[in-house]
Design a protein around this motif. Structure first.
Motif, short mmCIF file in Angstrom:
data_model
loop_
_atom_site.label_atom_id
_atom_site.label_comp_id
_atom_site.label_asym_id
_atom_site.label_seq_id
_atom_site.Cartn_x
_atom_site.Cartn_y
_atom_site.Cartn_z
N ALA A 1 0.84 -1.20 0.00
CA ALA A 1 0.00 0.00 0.00
C ALA A 1 0.87 1.24 0.00
O ALA A 1 0.60 2.22 -0.71
CB ALA A 1 -0.90 -0.01 1.23
N GLU A 2 1.90 1.23 0.78
CA GLU A 2 2.77 2.40 0.89
C GLU A 2 3.44 2.70 -0.45
O GLU A 2 3.53 3.86 -0.85
CB GLU A 2 3.81 2.12 1.97
N VAL A 3 3.89 1.69 -1.10
CA VAL A 3 4.55 1.92 -2.40
C VAL A 3 3.58 2.54 -3.37
O VAL A 3 3.90 3.48 -4.08
CB VAL A 3 5.10 0.58 -2.95
N VAL A 4 2.35 2.02 -3.37
CA VAL A 4 1.34 2.56 -4.30
C VAL A 4 1.17 4.05 -4.06
O VAL A 4 1.28 4.86 -4.99
CB VAL A 4 0.01 1.80 -4.09
N VAL A 5 0.91 4.39 -2.85
CA VAL A 5 0.63 5.80 -2.56
C VAL A 5 1.88 6.65 -2.79
O VAL A 5 1.82 7.74 -3.38
CB VAL A 5 0.13 5.95 -1.11
N GLY A 6 3.00 6.15 -2.33
CA GLY A 6 4.22 6.92 -2.47
C GLY A 6 4.57 7.20 -3.92
O GLY A 6 4.93 8.32 -4.29
N LEU A 7 4.46 6.20 -4.73
CA LEU A 7 4.79 6.40 -6.14
C LEU A 7 3.79 7.33 -6.80
O LEU A 7 4.15 8.12 -7.67
CB LEU A 7 4.85 5.06 -6.87
N ALA A 8 2.55 7.25 -6.36
CA ALA A 8 1.56 8.19 -6.91
C ALA A 8 1.99 9.62 -6.60
O ALA A 8 1.91 10.51 -7.45
CB ALA A 8 0.18 7.92 -6.31
N ILE A 9 2.45 9.83 -5.38
CA ILE A 9 2.91 11.18 -5.01
C ILE A 9 4.11 11.57 -5.87
O ILE A 9 4.18 12.69 -6.40
CB ILE A 9 3.29 11.23 -3.52
N VAL A 10 5.04 10.65 -5.99
CA VAL A 10 6.25 10.95 -6.77
C VAL A 10 5.87 11.31 -8.19
O VAL A 10 6.36 12.29 -8.76
CB VAL A 10 7.22 9.74 -6.73
N VAL A 11 4.96 10.55 -8.77
CA VAL A 11 4.52 10.84 -10.13
C VAL A 11 3.88 12.20 -10.21
O VAL A 11 4.17 13.00 -11.10
CB VAL A 11 3.54 9.73 -10.61
N ALA A 12 3.04 12.47 -9.23
CA ALA A 12 2.31 13.74 -9.26
C ALA A 12 3.28 14.92 -9.21
O ALA A 12 3.08 15.93 -9.88
CB ALA A 12 1.34 13.81 -8.09
N ILE A 13 4.34 14.78 -8.45
CA ILE A 13 5.29 15.90 -8.34
C ILE A 13 6.18 15.98 -9.56
O ILE A 13 6.37 17.05 -10.15
CB ILE A 13 6.15 15.74 -7.07
N MET A 14 6.74 14.81 -9.91
CA MET A 14 7.83 14.87 -10.87
C MET A 14 7.36 14.97 -12.29
O MET A 14 8.16 15.22 -13.17
CB MET A 14 8.72 13.65 -10.68
N ARG A 15 6.09 14.79 -12.51
CA ARG A 15 5.59 14.96 -13.87
C ARG A 15 5.79 16.38 -14.34
O ARG A 15 5.99 16.65 -15.50
CB ARG A 15 4.12 14.59 -13.89
N ARG A 16 5.71 17.35 -13.44
CA ARG A 16 5.75 18.73 -13.84
C ARG A 16 7.16 19.28 -13.99
O ARG A 16 7.39 20.17 -14.77
CB ARG A 16 5.05 19.59 -12.79
N ARG A 17 8.06 18.79 -13.19
CA ARG A 17 9.41 19.35 -13.27
C ARG A 17 10.36 18.30 -13.83
O ARG A 17 10.30 17.14 -13.46
CB ARG A 17 9.93 19.74 -11.87
N GLU A 18 11.26 18.74 -14.65
CA GLU A 18 12.21 17.80 -15.21
C GLU A 18 13.45 17.76 -14.34
O GLU A 18 13.90 18.78 -13.85
CB GLU A 18 12.59 18.24 -16.62
N GLY A 19 13.96 16.59 -14.19
CA GLY A 19 15.24 16.47 -13.48
C GLY A 19 15.12 16.77 -12.00
O GLY A 19 16.04 17.30 -11.40
N THR A 20 13.98 16.43 -11.44
CA THR A 20 13.82 16.74 -10.02
C THR A 20 14.49 15.67 -9.18
O THR A 20 14.38 14.48 -9.45
CB THR A 20 12.33 16.76 -9.67
#
Lengths: 205, 729, 102
Positions: free
Chosen positions: C73-92
């Motif tokens: 469960a943690e991986v699911v949520v965590g990766l969702a957060i990571v995707v949500a953030i890093m989609r907008r900025r490159e090279g974060t």
């Protein structure tokens, strides 16, 4: 025999984990992670925790790491971080110190005690022989315990998974109206023919 | 019957509240009558309370009536309560009685004033505050009344505040009183800290256990408060300026009631004063008698009818403080009561005179008013005889008792106190006689021009002559020019004749100017008592003289003269309260006995007592005789007595204002700097230290997850170390 | 050494845990930091299983079961957060996400 298997599996796990930590490429890191997870699964089998080994491979190596790989692909594979320099001052040496300290301390604790000091629970021993004389499957024993003593926790984890899925969907979706076109591969539609010709010419000479 | 005491302060309070709301609608004279009724009712309630107290046994005459608990703060508990005992009943009787008479008087005096209702609002509030002061059963209620009367005094002194002088006088009174209030407050704190209670019953009960140092401290601090309220040196300077208020206010507040609050307070805590060290009470006595002499000397040279009475009040209060200082509390209260009667009478009488003389307060313009205002004159003379110490009027008995008590303290100290008191009595007789002779006897001087007006007239005459001289000179010049310009011999002849005439006129004008100037220089200096002679310049007298000549003094209406008559009656008979002949006649002393902790015994022999009384009468007679010779017979020179230093009140006011403006100001600025920089600085520094500390610590919040993770791991390492050490030990 | 005992498992668990901890502190790529967290969780699983083996108690395996579920469960949520953030900025990297500084 089991000790040899343990030794080999332990080696595999260690190599895998060191590989995760030291890889520049995230995909390599994911693959090293799979290696480590497989090693752990074998270690589970050594102590006859068959069910857990299966779960380990299916859930961890099969689902979680795949999820990692998908995200890596979504966010771009070719982004390497610079491993030579750490921007935060003192982070690297202190991190090594912390890690070494943790390992050393745990070592000290484990080795100073003669065997395990905890108490076994009376109600849930790992039975190898069932009432009818046959050995009981590990999964069955786990089921007996989980669905009687730990049923509340089990239901709660079900709820947790549901919430996690809902949360992930909400967080990761794109806001409507924000569709971006797919990135183009240069030369795909033949627009840079001149460039190619120039290249060809250069190459030809 | 003693339950009626609740009505005593309640009725003026209700009067105040009612008038506050509907006063301006009621208007003249209904507002005045309502206020008078309120305090009249209060007087009746006071009489009822007195009867209630009389009906009790002599031992049972201290009654405490609690209204409610005001401050329940742990160990410190203060009630709103009334202490009905002989002393407070004596006080409320004459406060409400005099108050009623003065309210009645004010109805007539304030006729035509546009703020009529507001005046009675303030008067009723004052009555309420004064009654709370007197009736309170603990120091805090008394202090409430104390502040209340100070406040009302401020309101009433600066009643006509559109004139800046009046507003300043009100401020001066309030601020000076505040200095005294500091002493009162610290005394309250000290009393609570040592005795544990500020209720009078408790103080009187435990006073005997106080150490001398503490008792001295409390006594002196309360005396500072009394100095402010009862106008003793050095805090007396507000009282003469307070004459800027309406005259009934001066009568009520600054003669009979508010200023006696200090004496009352000290009498209330007489048990503590008894425990104080001898030098402290002696100091009180000397401050009292010193102020008495000081003020009496100033009163000799004052020309404003009310200023004389103001300084006289300061002087008589000094007598009361002297009595308190030597422990003769009965004498002090006795003098307070008789003084209330005759001083109020004097003030109201002077108000009547001022009313009849078109608001002119300068005694040099009075004279011979006996014929125009017979009732005022007769009552004023009764008061004069009382204050001068002429037996059998009231003032003689009370003043004599005080002087006797002073002598009785013994030793050189007692004799000196008596002597200074005696000299003051002489001066009192002198300046009061001066006032009476200048006002009511002698020649009617109101229409006389005074020095400045005559000088103005002569300047006018000389100026007019000089003008006509200039005119003549220009005529000559014009005629000369004509002669020059004439062509034909006929015109020349005619012009020459004109020129001759002009020259003759000019020389005549010049000689007139010379005569005028000569006459101005050598004009006869009138004898004292003779009118200032304007001579030939009489045509040039300013308008003010002519207006005064038109004026006819008249007697005041019955609302004003009736209180005068009543008070005159009391000034005659009040001496009966405490005649010194036999113990049986000591009514006041017997009455006040429950309120006094220790009996004051006179050890002087009877022969000495008679001798001292005769000397006092002689001193009074000398004072009256000298005044008679100076102001009626005109045989002695008045200027010998009316010296400028006395007229300027020994330059005390100027000294105080110079000090406050100069070194005082610098001290205040230094203290302000200290407060703003050191005290506020410390507080601000604490705040800024917290802020700077926070800014410093905030650098740990870098926002870097990995730094946080590192911190956590190092922390967990530390925890592990601790666990390991615990396990291994 | 000698016979296989729970102590071996615990030692291995300690080693993997420390490696994971160092990796988490040193790497800046959020995904690799996540993988190090997974390593640490696996180390814990190893410890639990070892102790279940050593004490003959099924409780250890029950714990491992739950740890795995929660880790998923943690991986699911965590990766969702990571995707949500890093989609907008490159090279974060993890260091770029320091907006919550004080």
């Amino acid at each position: 025999m089991t000790e040899i298997i343990f030794g080999i599996s332990a080696f595999i796990v260690l190599v895998g984990s060191i590989g995760v930590v030291l890889s520049r490429n995230p995909v390599h890191a994911a693959l090293f992670l799979i290696q480590a997870l497989f090693g752990v699964a074998v270690l589970f089998l050594v102590v006859e925790a068959h069910f857990l080994a299966a779960i380990q491979v299916i859930v961890y190596a099969g689902a979680i790491v795949i999820l990692f790989l998908f995200v890596i692909m979504l966010l771009g594979v070719d982004r390497y971080e610079d491993l030579r320099v750490d921007p935060i001052m003192g982070q690297r040496p202190l991190a090594v110190v912390a890690g070494a300290a943790i390992f050393g301390l745990l070592l000290a604790v484990i080795l100073s005690v003669d065997g395990l000091t905890g108490e076994a629970s009376v109600t849930s021993p790992i039975d190898r022989v069932g009432p009818d004389g046959n050995s009981v499957a590990d999964a069955r024993q786990l089921a007996d315990t989980i669905f009687t003593d730990h049923v509340f926790a089990f239901e709660a984890t079900g709820l947790l998974l549901t919430v996690a899925v809902v949360g992930a969907v909400v967080m990761a979706r794109k806001i409507s109206g924000d569709l971006q076109p797919l990135p183009e591969i240069p030369g795909q539609n033949g627009e840079d023919a001149e460039l190619d010709e120039a290249d060809d010419a250069e190459v030809g000479e | 019957m003693t339950d009626l005491v609740y009505f005593v302060p309640l009725l003026p309070l209700l009067g105040f509240a009612t008038l506050l709301v509907v006063g301006s609608r009621l208007g003249e004279p209904a507002a005045g009558w309502l206020a008078t009724l309120a305090i009249g009712g209060s007087f009746l309630a006071a009489v009822g309370t007195w009867i209630g107290l009389v009906n009790r046994d002599e031992d049972d005459r201290v009654v405490e009536k609690i209204v409610f608990e005001w401050v329940p703060a742990g160990r410190f508990s203060v009630d709103v309560g009334f202490l009905v005992d002989p002393l407070s009943v004596a006080m409320i009787l004459f406060v409400t009685g005099l108050g009623t008479l003065i309210h009645l008087y004010s109805i007539g005096y304030m006729h035509g004033d546009e703020n009529y209702a507001k005046y009675f609002v303030y008067l009723n509030l004052f009555a309420f505050s004064m009654l709370m002061l007197v009736l309170g059963n603990n120091l805090l209620i008394t202090f409430l009344g104390w502040e209340g009367v100070g406040l009302c005094s401020y309101f009433l002194i600066s009643f006509w505040f559109t004139d800046e002088k009046n507003a300043s006088a009100g401020k001066k009174a309030f601020v000076t009183n505040r200095v005294g209030d500091w002493g009162f407050m610290v005394a309250m704190f000290l009393t609570f800290a040592t005795i544990g209670s500020i209720s009078y019953v408790d103080i009187a009960g435990t006073a005997g256990q106080l150490s001398t140092k503490v008792a001295t401290g409390i006594a002196l601090l309360l005396f500072i408060g009394a100095m402010g309220k009862s106008a003793q040196f050095p805090l007396y300077l507000w009282l003469p300026d307070a004459m800027a208020g309406p005259t009934p206010v001066s009568a009520l507040i600054h003669a009979a009631t508010m200023v006696t609050a200090g004496v009352y307070l000290l009498t209330r805590v007489n048990a503590v004063l008894y425990e104080a060290s001898g030098w402290a009470t002696n100091l009180i006595a000397w401050v009292g008698v010193g102020t008495a002499l000081f003020a009496a000397t100033i009163a000799v040279a004052q020309n404003d009818i009310k200023k004389v009475l103001a300084y006289s009040t300061v002087s008589q209060l000094g007598y009361m403080i002297l009595a308190v200082g030597v422990g003769a509390y009965v004498a002090a209260i006795f003098h307070m009561i008789t003084h209330a009667f005759f001083k109020a009478l004097l003030f109201l009488g002077s108000g009547s005179v001022i009313h009849g003389m078109d608001n002119d307060q300068d005694m040099r313009r009075y004279g011979g008013l006996k014929a125009f205002m017979p009732i005022t004159a007769a009552t004023f003379i009764v008061a004069w005889l009382a204050i001068a110490g002429v037996p059998p009027f009231a003032g003689f008995w009370s003043k004599d008792e005080i002087l006797l008590s002073a002598w009785d303290t013994g030793g050189l100290n007692g004799r000196l106190l008596w002597l200074v008191g005696l000299i003051t009595a002489l001066l009192t007789a002198f300046y009061m006689s001066r006032q009476v002779f200048m006002t009511f006897f002698g020649r009617y001087r109101y229409a006389d021009p005074d020095e400045d007006e005559v000088t103005a007239a002569w300047s006018g005459l000389v100026g007019a002559s000089t003008e006509s001289l200039e005119l003549a000179t220009t005529t000559v010049a014009a005629a000369t020019a004509e002669v020059e310009a004439a062509d034909s011999p006929e015109e020349k002849a005619a012009a020459s004749v004109n020129l001759d005439n002009a020259i003759a006129a000019e020389s005549e004008a010049r000689s007139r100017v010379e005569t005028a100037r000569e006459a101005q220089r050598t004009r006869p200096i009138p004898e004292s008592g003779e009118p200032n002679d304007a001579g030939v310049a009489v045509d040039f007298l300013p308008e003010t003289v002519l207006a005064r000549a038109e004026h006819h003094p008249h007697e005041s209406p019955w609302q004003m003269t009736m209180p005068l008559v009543v008070l005159a009656g009391f000034s005659v008979v009040a001496g009966l309260l405490n005649l010194p002949f036999t113990k049986g006649l000591h009514f006041l002393e017997q009455w006040l006995e429950p309120a006094l902790a220790h009996e004051h015994v006179i050890t002087t022999g009877a022969a000495t007592k008679w001798l001292l009384a005769l000397i006092a009468i002689a001193a009074g007679a000398v004072g009256i005789a000298v005044a008679f010779r100076t102001y009626i017979q005109r045989r002695l020179d008045a200027d010998k007595f009316e010296r400028p230093v006395l007229a300027q009140a020994w330059y005390y006011d100027r000294t105080v204002s110079d000090f406050m403006g100069g070194p005082g100001r610098r001290l205040f600025d230094a203290i302000t700097w200290f407060d703003a920089n050191v005290i506020d600085g410390a507080v601000n520094a604490a705040g800024s230290a917290a802020s700077r500390g926070g800014n410093f610590v905030r650098r740990a919040q870098s926002g870097f997850v990995r730094s946080y993770a590192l911190g956590m791991s190092l922390g967990s390492v530390a925890l592990l170390v601790w666990f390991v050490l615990r396990i291994s030990s | 050494m000698g016979e296989l005992s729970a102590t071996w498992y615990l030692l291995l668990s300690a080693a993997v845990f420390s490696i994971g901890a160092v990796g988490l502190l040193v790497r800046r790529n959020p995904l690799i930091m996540f993988m190090c967290v997974e390593l640490m969780l696996n180390a814990v699983n190893l410890a639990f299983v070892g102790m279940a083996f050593g004490l003959n108690d099924i409780g250890g395996q029950v714990a491992v079961f739950f740890v795995m579920v929660v880790a998923a469960a943690e991986v699911v949520v965590g990766l969702a957060i990571v995707v949500a953030i890093m989609r907008r900025r490159e090279g974060t990297t993890a260091d770029d996400l320091s907006v919550l500084r004080g």
